[in-house]
Design a protein around this motif. Sequence first.
Motif, PDB file in Angstrom:
ATOM      1  N   ILE A 185       0.852  -1.191   0.020  1.00 50.08           N
ATOM      2  CA  ILE A 185      -0.084   0.031   0.122  1.00 50.08           C
ATOM      3  C   ILE A 185       0.890   1.070   0.086  1.00 50.08           C
ATOM      4  O   ILE A 185       1.724   1.415   0.806  1.00 50.08           O
ATOM      5  CB  ILE A 185      -0.737  -0.022   1.265  1.00 50.08           C
ATOM      6  N   PHE A 186       0.827   1.945  -1.077  1.00 55.75           N
ATOM      7  CA  PHE A 186       1.415   3.261  -0.839  1.00 55.75           C
ATOM      8  C   PHE A 186       0.540   4.437  -1.006  1.00 55.75           C
ATOM      9  O   PHE A 186      -0.275   4.811  -1.812  1.00 55.75           O
ATOM     10  CB  PHE A 186       2.199   3.623  -2.311  1.00 55.75           C
ATOM     11  N   PHE A 187       0.632   5.264  -0.052  1.00 59.25           N
ATOM     12  CA  PHE A 187      -0.126   6.581   0.179  1.00 59.25           C
ATOM     13  C   PHE A 187       0.704   7.603  -0.425  1.00 59.25           C
ATOM     14  O   PHE A 187       1.709   7.864   0.117  1.00 59.25           O
ATOM     15  CB  PHE A 187      -0.408   6.702   1.518  1.00 59.25           C
ATOM     16  N   LEU A 188      -0.075   8.537  -1.552  1.00 60.82           N
ATOM     17  CA  LEU A 188       0.599   9.637  -2.147  1.00 60.82           C
ATOM     18  C   LEU A 188       0.092  10.836  -1.833  1.00 60.82           C
ATOM     19  O   LEU A 188      -0.975  11.257  -2.160  1.00 60.82           O
ATOM     20  CB  LEU A 188       0.717   9.414  -3.666  1.00 60.82           C
ATOM     21  N   PRO A 189       0.378  11.832  -0.910  1.00 63.86           N
ATOM     22  CA  PRO A 189      -0.040  12.987  -0.451  1.00 63.86           C
ATOM     23  C   PRO A 189       0.279  13.749  -1.737  1.00 63.86           C
ATOM     24  O   PRO A 189       1.171  13.780  -2.348  1.00 63.86           O
ATOM     25  CB  PRO A 189       0.733  13.364   0.560  1.00 63.86           C
ATOM     26  N   MET A 190      -0.798  14.665  -2.005  1.00 59.82           N
ATOM     27  CA  MET A 190      -0.710  15.785  -3.116  1.00 59.82           C
ATOM     28  C   MET A 190      -0.667  17.066  -2.581  1.00 59.82           C
ATOM     29  O   MET A 190      -0.656  18.089  -3.421  1.00 59.82           O
ATOM     30  CB  MET A 190      -1.844  15.588  -4.126  1.00 59.82           C
ATOM     31  N   SER A 191      -0.571  17.042  -1.267  1.00 58.30           N
ATOM     32  CA  SER A 191      -0.907  18.568  -0.623  1.00 58.30           C
ATOM     33  C   SER A 191       0.426  19.354  -0.844  1.00 58.30           C
ATOM     34  O   SER A 191       0.271  20.635  -0.583  1.00 58.30           O
ATOM     35  CB  SER A 191      -1.019  18.377   0.969  1.00 58.30           C
ATOM     36  N   ASP A 192       1.404  18.878  -1.173  1.00 58.57           N
ATOM     37  CA  ASP A 192       2.546  19.820  -1.641  1.00 58.57           C
ATOM     38  C   ASP A 192       2.745  20.257  -3.214  1.00 58.57           C
ATOM     39  O   ASP A 192       3.622  20.610  -3.717  1.00 58.57           O
ATOM     40  CB  ASP A 192       3.817  19.352  -0.973  1.00 58.57           C
ATOM     41  N   LEU A 193       1.804  19.618  -3.904  1.00 52.88           N
ATOM     42  CA  LEU A 193       1.881  19.597  -5.402  1.00 52.88           C
ATOM     43  C   LEU A 193       1.684  20.981  -5.940  1.00 52.88           C
ATOM     44  O   LEU A 193       2.360  21.462  -6.834  1.00 52.88           O
ATOM     45  CB  LEU A 193       0.930  18.530  -5.964  1.00 52.88           C
ATOM     46  N   VAL A 194       0.934  22.006  -5.370  1.00 52.74           N
ATOM     47  CA  VAL A 194       0.574  23.345  -5.894  1.00 52.74           C
ATOM     48  C   VAL A 194       1.606  24.340  -5.404  1.00 52.74           C
ATOM     49  O   VAL A 194       1.401  24.434  -4.091  1.00 52.74           O
ATOM     50  CB  VAL A 194      -0.924  23.363  -5.876  1.00 52.74           C
ATOM     51  N   PRO A 195       1.997  25.127  -6.120  1.00 50.60           N
ATOM     52  CA  PRO A 195       2.900  25.995  -5.585  1.00 50.60           C
ATOM     53  C   PRO A 195       1.804  27.212  -4.890  1.00 50.60           C
ATOM     54  O   PRO A 195       0.848  27.437  -5.373  1.00 50.60           O
ATOM     55  CB  PRO A 195       3.663  26.876  -6.783  1.00 50.60           C
ATOM     56  N   HIS A 196       2.472  27.870  -4.029  1.00 49.80           N
ATOM     57  CA  HIS A 196       1.755  29.082  -3.160  1.00 49.80           C
ATOM     58  C   HIS A 196       1.246  30.098  -4.074  1.00 49.80           C
ATOM     59  O   HIS A 196       2.063  30.533  -5.126  1.00 49.80           O
ATOM     60  CB  HIS A 196       2.769  29.689  -1.949  1.00 49.80           C
ATOM     61  N   GLY A 197      -0.091  30.085  -4.148  1.00 50.09           N
ATOM     62  CA  GLY A 197      -0.657  31.273  -5.051  1.00 50.09           C
ATOM     63  C   GLY A 197      -0.834  30.972  -6.439  1.00 50.09           C
ATOM     64  O   GLY A 197      -1.056  31.860  -7.470  1.00 50.09           O
ATOM     65  N   ASP A 198      -0.429  29.716  -6.801  1.00 50.92           N
ATOM     66  CA  ASP A 198      -0.588  29.314  -8.359  1.00 50.92           C
ATOM     67  C   ASP A 198      -1.738  28.699  -8.973  1.00 50.92           C
ATOM     68  O   ASP A 198      -2.107  27.385  -8.290  1.00 50.92           O
ATOM     69  CB  ASP A 198       0.545  28.348  -8.583  1.00 50.92           C
ATOM     70  N   PRO A 199      -2.672  28.933  -9.413  1.00 50.78           N
ATOM     71  CA  PRO A 199      -3.813  28.895  -9.824  1.00 50.78           C
ATOM     72  C   PRO A 199      -3.740  27.799 -10.815  1.00 50.78           C
ATOM     73  O   PRO A 199      -4.679  27.154 -11.433  1.00 50.78           O
ATOM     74  CB  PRO A 199      -4.966  29.683 -10.181  1.00 50.78           C
ATOM     75  N   SER A 200      -2.731  27.715 -11.736  1.00 49.25           N
ATOM     76  CA  SER A 200      -2.537  26.865 -12.825  1.00 49.25           C
ATOM     77  C   SER A 200      -2.708  25.224 -12.859  1.00 49.25           C
ATOM     78  O   SER A 200      -3.299  24.694 -13.848  1.00 49.25           O
ATOM     79  CB  SER A 200      -1.279  27.136 -13.643  1.00 49.25           C
ATOM     80  N   LEU A 201      -2.890  24.655 -11.651  1.00 50.57           N
ATOM     81  CA  LEU A 201      -3.008  23.083 -11.587  1.00 50.57           C
ATOM     82  C   LEU A 201      -4.466  23.012 -11.148  1.00 50.57           C
ATOM     83  O   LEU A 201      -5.069  21.702 -11.112  1.00 50.57           O
ATOM     84  CB  LEU A 201      -2.239  22.783 -10.417  1.00 50.57           C
ATOM     85  N   HIS A 202      -5.166  23.999 -11.023  1.00 50.94           N
ATOM     86  CA  HIS A 202      -6.937  23.667 -10.908  1.00 50.94           C
ATOM     87  C   HIS A 202      -7.742  24.395 -12.056  1.00 50.94           C
ATOM     88  O   HIS A 202      -7.017  25.324 -12.818  1.00 50.94           O
ATOM     89  CB  HIS A 202      -7.158  24.473  -9.568  1.00 50.94           C
TER      90      HIS A 202
END
Length: 230
Positions: A185-202
Motif C-alpha cells: 500500500i502506497f499513500f501519495l499525498p498531493m498536498s505539496d503539489l501546488v505552488p503557493h498562489g499558483d492557480p494553474s493546477l486547478h
Amino acid sequence: MIRSFLALLSLFALLSCGEMVTDQTKDARIFLMGDSMMAANRSSGKAVADEIERRLGQEVIDRSVYAARYFYYLPLTGAAGMRIGAQYQPGNWDWVVLNGGGNDLMFGCACGHCNTMVDRLISKDGRQGAIPQMVARIRKDGAKVVYSGYLRNPGLFTPVRACKPYGDELDRRLARLAATDPKGIFFLPMSDLVPHGDPSLHQQDLIHPSPKGSAAIGARIAATIRANGG
C-alpha cells in the motif's frame, strides 16, 4: 417528479462513468477508480489515467466518477459508480490506483463538524473504516494499491477551504494505513503539489484539477508504480 429526478441522476452517473473491462482491455494491469480528481479532463484525453498511460506505456482502466463517495445513499446509482466501492472490478490487476473521501466531507458533513465522518472513512490508527475495508478487498485480490491524497490550493481563496483540517487528518490516517503494509500500500499525498498562489493546477472552480494538475498527479503516481516494480 422524484422518480424522474432519480432516473436523470442515474443517467448522469452512467454517462460520467469510466471504462468497463472488455475483451479488448482484459490484458490491462492497472485499474483506476475514485472521484472527480481522477475523472477530470477525461473527455479531452488529459485525465490522471491518461498521464499514467503515457508515462508507463501501459493501459489503465479508468472507472472514476464525478461526485463519487464512499457513503452514497440514493438508489439506482451504486452500480453506476457513484459509490466508490461499486466502481471496483476484480481482475488480474498488478496495481489499483484510487482516491476518495473528499466528497464525503463536502456532501456528508459540509466540511464542518466532520470528525465522525473522518472516523467512518478511516480510524485514527488507519486500520478500520470504509477506506481500509476497500483497500483490504483489493489487496486480498493480489494487487498493490496506490492511494492518492487531494490537491490543496495554498494562497488561494477556495470554496472548499473549510475542508482543509479534515483533509489533513485524512492524509495522516492514510499514511498510517500505508505503514501497515509498506510493500503493498502506497499513500501519495498531493498536498505539496501546488505552488503557493499558483492557480494553474486547478480549473476555474479551484476544486478540480486542470489538465496541468491531472498531469502532475499522474506523474507522481506513475513514478511510484515504476519505482516499485510496475
